[in-house]
Design a protein around this motif. Structure first.
Motif, PDB file in Angstrom:
ATOM      1  N   SER A  64       7.263  -2.477  10.802  1.00 15.25           N
ATOM      2  CA  SER A  64       6.803  -1.509  11.793  1.00 15.25           C
ATOM      3  C   SER A  64       6.201  -0.258  11.172  1.00 15.25           C
ATOM      4  N   GLY A  65       6.259  -0.117   9.856  1.00 11.74           N
ATOM      5  CA  GLY A  65       5.680   1.076   9.269  1.00 11.74           C
ATOM      6  C   GLY A  65       5.814   1.147   7.767  1.00 11.74           C
ATOM      7  N   LEU A  66       5.177   2.136   7.204  1.00 10.63           N
ATOM      8  CA  LEU A  66       5.109   2.339   5.765  1.00 10.63           C
ATOM      9  C   LEU A  66       6.464   2.784   5.216  1.00 10.63           C
ATOM     10  N   ARG A  67       6.839   2.212   4.098  1.00 14.84           N
ATOM     11  CA  ARG A  67       8.066   2.630   3.419  1.00 14.84           C
ATOM     12  C   ARG A  67       7.767   2.745   1.932  1.00 14.84           C
ATOM     13  N   LEU A  68       7.708   3.983   1.449  1.00 12.75           N
ATOM     14  CA  LEU A  68       7.432   4.225   0.041  1.00 12.75           C
ATOM     15  C   LEU A  68       8.738   4.347  -0.741  1.00 12.75           C
ATOM     16  N   LYS A  69       8.659   4.041  -2.015  1.00 15.32           N
ATOM     17  CA  LYS A  69       9.819   4.058  -2.901  1.00 15.32           C
ATOM     18  C   LYS A  69       9.831   5.380  -3.662  1.00 15.32           C
ATOM     19  N   PHE A  70      10.825   6.225  -3.387  1.00 11.25           N
ATOM     20  CA  PHE A  70      10.877   7.545  -4.009  1.00 11.25           C
ATOM     21  C   PHE A  70      11.929   7.661  -5.096  1.00 11.25           C
ATOM     22  N   SER A  71      12.389   6.523  -5.622  1.00 16.18           N
ATOM     23  CA  SER A  71      13.318   6.547  -6.745  1.00 16.18           C
ATOM     24  C   SER A  71      13.073   5.301  -7.592  1.00 16.18           C
ATOM     25  N   THR A  72      13.794   5.202  -8.688  1.00 18.90           N
ATOM     26  CA  THR A  72      13.648   4.040  -9.552  1.00 18.90           C
ATOM     27  C   THR A  72      14.462   2.854  -9.039  1.00 18.90           C
ATOM     28  N   ARG A  73      15.272   3.039  -8.051  1.00 14.02           N
ATOM     29  CA  ARG A  73      16.140   2.000  -7.527  1.00 14.02           C
ATOM     30  C   ARG A  73      15.512   1.352  -6.298  1.00 14.02           C
ATOM     31  N   GLY A  74      15.793   0.074  -6.110  1.00 17.42           N
ATOM     32  CA  GLY A  74      15.308  -0.646  -4.935  1.00 17.42           C
ATOM     33  C   GLY A  74      14.434  -1.823  -5.291  1.00 17.42           C
ATOM     34  N   ALA A  75      14.676  -2.941  -4.622  1.00 20.72           N
ATOM     35  CA  ALA A  75      13.872  -4.146  -4.840  1.00 20.72           C
ATOM     36  C   ALA A  75      12.472  -3.943  -4.262  1.00 20.72           C
ATOM     37  N   PRO A  76      11.432  -4.335  -4.988  1.00 16.85           N
ATOM     38  CA  PRO A  76      10.053  -4.134  -4.520  1.00 16.85           C
ATOM     39  C   PRO A  76       9.776  -4.743  -3.150  1.00 16.85           C
ATOM     40  N   LYS A  77      10.440  -5.839  -2.796  1.00 14.41           N
ATOM     41  CA  LYS A  77      10.181  -6.496  -1.511  1.00 14.41           C
ATOM     42  C   LYS A  77      10.528  -5.619  -0.311  1.00 14.41           C
ATOM     43  N   ASN A  78      11.263  -4.542  -0.548  1.00 12.30           N
ATOM     44  CA  ASN A  78      11.660  -3.652   0.543  1.00 12.30           C
ATOM     45  C   ASN A  78      10.702  -2.485   0.757  1.00 12.30           C
ATOM     46  N   PHE A  79       9.619  -2.445  -0.002  1.00  9.05           N
ATOM     47  CA  PHE A  79       8.732  -1.291   0.063  1.00  9.05           C
ATOM     48  C   PHE A  79       7.275  -1.702   0.253  1.00  9.05           C
ATOM     49  N   SER A  80       6.518  -0.815   0.858  1.00 11.27           N
ATOM     50  CA  SER A  80       5.102  -1.050   1.125  1.00 11.27           C
ATOM     51  C   SER A  80       4.286  -0.991  -0.164  1.00 11.27           C
ATOM     52  N   TYR A  81       3.146  -1.674  -0.132  1.00 13.16           N
ATOM     53  CA  TYR A  81       2.204  -1.640  -1.244  1.00 13.16           C
ATOM     54  C   TYR A  81       0.818  -1.918  -0.681  1.00 13.16           C
ATOM     55  N   CYS A  82      -0.185  -1.804  -1.523  1.00 12.55           N
ATOM     56  CA  CYS A  82      -1.559  -2.048  -1.102  1.00 12.55           C
ATOM     57  C   CYS A  82      -2.102  -3.270  -1.840  1.00 12.55           C
ATOM     58  N   ARG A  83      -2.785  -4.114  -1.095  1.00 15.29           N
ATOM     59  CA  ARG A  83      -3.513  -5.234  -1.697  1.00 15.29           C
ATOM     60  C   ARG A  83      -4.992  -4.870  -1.610  1.00 15.29           C
ATOM     61  N   ALA A  84      -5.682  -4.947  -2.740  1.00 14.93           N
ATOM     62  CA  ALA A  84      -7.106  -4.602  -2.794  1.00 14.93           C
ATOM     63  C   ALA A  84      -7.890  -5.822  -3.253  1.00 14.93           C
ATOM     64  N   GLN A  85      -9.020  -6.064  -2.572  1.00 13.43           N
ATOM     65  CA  GLN A  85      -9.818  -7.242  -2.904  1.00 13.43           C
ATOM     66  C   GLN A  85     -11.293  -6.865  -2.987  1.00 13.43           C
ATOM     67  N   LYS A  86     -11.933  -7.415  -4.013  1.00 17.81           N
ATOM     68  CA  LYS A  86     -13.374  -7.242  -4.197  1.00 17.81           C
ATOM     69  C   LYS A  86     -13.899  -8.551  -4.761  1.00 17.81           C
ATOM     70  N   GLY A  87     -14.731  -9.219  -3.982  1.00 19.81           N
ATOM     71  CA  GLY A  87     -15.217 -10.533  -4.403  1.00 19.81           C
ATOM     72  C   GLY A  87     -14.054 -11.495  -4.516  1.00 19.81           C
ATOM     73  N   LEU A  88     -13.930 -12.139  -5.653  1.00 17.55           N
ATOM     74  CA  LEU A  88     -12.849 -13.101  -5.868  1.00 17.55           C
ATOM     75  C   LEU A  88     -11.607 -12.469  -6.503  1.00 17.55           C
ATOM     76  N   GLU A  89     -11.679 -11.189  -6.816  1.00 18.83           N
ATOM     77  CA  GLU A  89     -10.552 -10.525  -7.484  1.00 18.83           C
ATOM     78  C   GLU A  89      -9.655  -9.808  -6.478  1.00 18.83           C
ATOM     79  N   THR A  90      -8.351 -10.007  -6.617  1.00 22.82           N
ATOM     80  CA  THR A  90      -7.358  -9.323  -5.786  1.00 22.82           C
ATOM     81  C   THR A  90      -6.321  -8.702  -6.704  1.00 22.82           C
ATOM     82  N   VAL A  91      -5.978  -7.453  -6.416  1.00 26.71           N
ATOM     83  CA  VAL A  91      -4.946  -6.738  -7.175  1.00 26.71           C
ATOM     84  C   VAL A  91      -3.968  -6.116  -6.187  1.00 26.71           C
TER      85      VAL A  91
END
Length: 154
Positions: A64-91
């Motif tokens: 339901s919304g953005l959740r940023l990680k403000f510490s070194t603790r926490g599994a990445p699956k619990n936090f928002s991220y950005c997927r960027a795509q240009k042509g065939l490349e995705t990061v």
């Protein structure tokens, strides 16, 4: 030359930026350094957008919304991220991700790692990562610490 970071203005800019991605976040960190890290994350996304990349904010831990990680603790699956795509490349652009360092000494049993403020990585699935898991260095494209990323704003 001196730099001044206006946390109040940055918070308003962040709300507008992430709101345009249909992501909601009430608080961009309670401390100035947390807000600045969110600002650098957004500036990195803007940098990719300005250079022709299509970006999507992924919210796996909070559909339901953005959740940023403000510490070194926490599994990445619990936090928002950005997927960027240009042509065939995705990061992926991640915030506060643990990454293996490149150097390993013969006597070391485990790789050393650091938690980077902003990480540009290959588009690999890290949903199985725990709070202590780290991205293999060969999956890393680039990284930045907030203090080195200020120039991306323009």
């Amino acid at each position: 030359m001196s730099f001044y970071f206006d946390q109040q203005t940055a918070t308003k800019d962040l709300q507008a930026f992430f709101g345009s991605h249909k992501a909601q976040l009430q608080l961009f960190g309670s401390r100035v350094n947390q807000t600045f890290e969110a600002f650098v994350f957004a500036a990195t996304i803007r940098h990719y957008q300005k250079n022709g990349w299509a970006t999507t904010i992924e919210n796996p831990g909070s559909p339901s919304g953005l959740r940023l990680k403000f510490s070194t603790r926490g599994a990445p699956k619990n936090f928002s991220y950005c997927r960027a795509q240009k042509g065939l490349e995705t990061v992926q652009i991640r915030h506060q991700l643990r990454v293996d360092i490149a150097k390993r000494y013969p006597t070391q049993k485990k790789r050393s790692n650091i938690c980077c403020d902003v990480v540009i990585m290959r588009d690999v699935n890290i949903d199985h990562y725990s709070t202590d898991s780290s991205l293999p260095n060969q999956e890393l494209i680039s990284f930045g610490e907030s203090s080195t990323c200020l120039r991306l704003r323009n």
